[in-house]
Design a protein around this motif. Structure first.
Motif, PDB file in Angstrom:
ATOM      1  N   ASP A 118       0.816  -1.217   0.000  1.00 17.41           N
ATOM      2  CA  ASP A 118       0.000   0.000   0.000  1.00 17.41           C
ATOM      3  C   ASP A 118       0.848   1.264   0.000  1.00 17.41           C
ATOM      4  N   ASP A 119       1.919   1.251   0.785  1.00 18.47           N
ATOM      5  CA  ASP A 119       2.734   2.472   0.894  1.00 18.47           C
ATOM      6  C   ASP A 119       3.590   2.740  -0.342  1.00 18.47           C
ATOM      7  N   GLN A 120       3.582   1.795  -1.306  1.00 20.50           N
ATOM      8  CA  GLN A 120       4.319   1.996  -2.552  1.00 20.50           C
ATOM      9  C   GLN A 120       3.396   2.245  -3.743  1.00 20.50           C
ATOM     10  N   MET A 121       2.076   2.218  -3.499  1.00 23.62           N
ATOM     11  CA  MET A 121       1.121   2.467  -4.580  1.00 23.62           C
ATOM     12  C   MET A 121       0.997   3.953  -4.862  1.00 23.62           C
TER      13      MET A 121
ATOM     14  N   ARG B 289      -6.755   4.505  -5.734  1.00 19.23           N
ATOM     15  CA  ARG B 289      -8.128   4.864  -6.086  1.00 19.23           C
ATOM     16  C   ARG B 289      -8.821   3.728  -6.844  1.00 19.23           C
ATOM     17  N   ILE B 290      -8.112   3.172  -7.807  1.00 23.48           N
ATOM     18  CA  ILE B 290      -8.710   2.113  -8.622  1.00 23.48           C
ATOM     19  C   ILE B 290      -8.896   0.850  -7.797  1.00 23.48           C
TER      20      ILE B 290
ATOM     21  N   LEU C 245      -1.964  -6.427 -13.299  1.00 19.80           N
ATOM     22  CA  LEU C 245      -2.544  -5.345 -14.102  1.00 19.80           C
ATOM     23  C   LEU C 245      -2.395  -3.983 -13.431  1.00 19.80           C
ATOM     24  N   MET C 246      -2.212  -3.980 -12.112  1.00 19.19           N
ATOM     25  CA  MET C 246      -2.040  -2.719 -11.401  1.00 19.19           C
ATOM     26  C   MET C 246      -0.820  -1.947 -11.913  1.00 19.19           C
TER      27      MET C 246
ATOM     28  N   GLU D  98      -4.481   2.634 -15.548  1.00 10.50           N
ATOM     29  CA  GLU D  98      -5.571   3.082 -16.420  1.00 10.50           C
ATOM     30  C   GLU D  98      -6.121   1.924 -17.240  1.00 10.50           C
ATOM     31  N   LEU D  99      -5.235   1.085 -17.757  1.00 10.50           N
ATOM     32  CA  LEU D  99      -5.681  -0.105 -18.479  1.00 10.50           C
ATOM     33  C   LEU D  99      -6.515  -0.986 -17.563  1.00 10.50           C
ATOM     34  N   MET D 100      -6.016  -1.241 -16.350  1.00  7.45           N
ATOM     35  CA  MET D 100      -6.752  -2.086 -15.424  1.00  7.45           C
ATOM     36  C   MET D 100      -8.123  -1.501 -15.113  1.00  7.45           C
TER      37      MET D 100
END
Length: 198
Positions: free
Chosen positions: A19-22, A28-29, A48-49, A53-55
């Motif tokens: 989480d802390d690297q997202m 948001r997605i 896919l993360m 945007e694609l995901m």
């Protein structure tokens, strides 16, 4: 890969992002997907993360194809098993076999698909979907006879929905095969889903 097989955590090329690297967009997605009908995220959404945007766009297509398609949820889950078998995809199989069985697909039917055999005793819908997806996989198209059978049963929208369903789950399977996505720790055994030679 030595003795390790696809779906083993040690082979995962794109494990979950802490989480802390997202990025803000990734968070948001992920939150949006978790709030939807899936209830939680994992499987193909982990690799896919890397392309948020694609995901985001794909998961909306997937939500329709899985939960609102015109061929029905039971038939949709049956179709996913065929895709998982075509791509020897253990995560897809581990996620969708329990759902398919809960929806009424017989364990013996699932076993046959896992072993690469045509199942005995399929329902009319299962037989049609199996024939359609096997032909689509082998020939990259449908004969007039198969097309007319599919059209008669599900209509034009159903034809498009089933073809798109096959394409979508094929994309997820290929993504997870490339990423070597690990099978969830709480998943059923997928030892019966062995790679089919050449």
């Amino acid at each position: 890969m030595n003795d390790l097989k696809l779906g083993t955590p040690a082979l995962d090329r794109m494990p979950p992002i802490p989480d802390d690297q997202m990025s803000g967009e990734q968070k948001r997605i992920m939150d949006e997907i978790a709030a939807g009908p899936r209830g939680r995220i994992g499987g193909p959404f982990i690799p896919l993360m890397r392309s948020p945007e694609l995901m985001d766009r794909l998961q909306k297509v997937g939500e329709y194809l899985r939960f609102q398609n015109t061929v029905g949820y039971r038939n949709s889950e049956f179709a996913v098993l065929i895709v998982a078998r075509h791509f020897s995809q253990p995560v897809e199989w581990a996620i969708h076999r329990p759902i398919a069985e809960k929806e009424g697909i017989l364990p013996a039917t699932c076993d046959a698909i896992a072993e690469g055999r045509r199942p005995d005793g399929m329902t009319d819908d299962e037989t049609l979907i199996y024939n359609v997806l096997e032909e689509l996989h082998t020939n990259r198209s449908l004969s007039d006879v198969t097309y007319q059978q599919l059209l008669k049963r599900f209509g034009e929208q159903g034809v498009i929905d089933l073809v798109a369903h096959y394409g979508y789950y094929s994309l997820l399977a290929m993504t997870m095969n490339v990423a070597r996505t690990a099978v969830p720790a709480n998943a059923i055994s997928v030892s019966e889903l062995k790679s089919i030679p050449g």
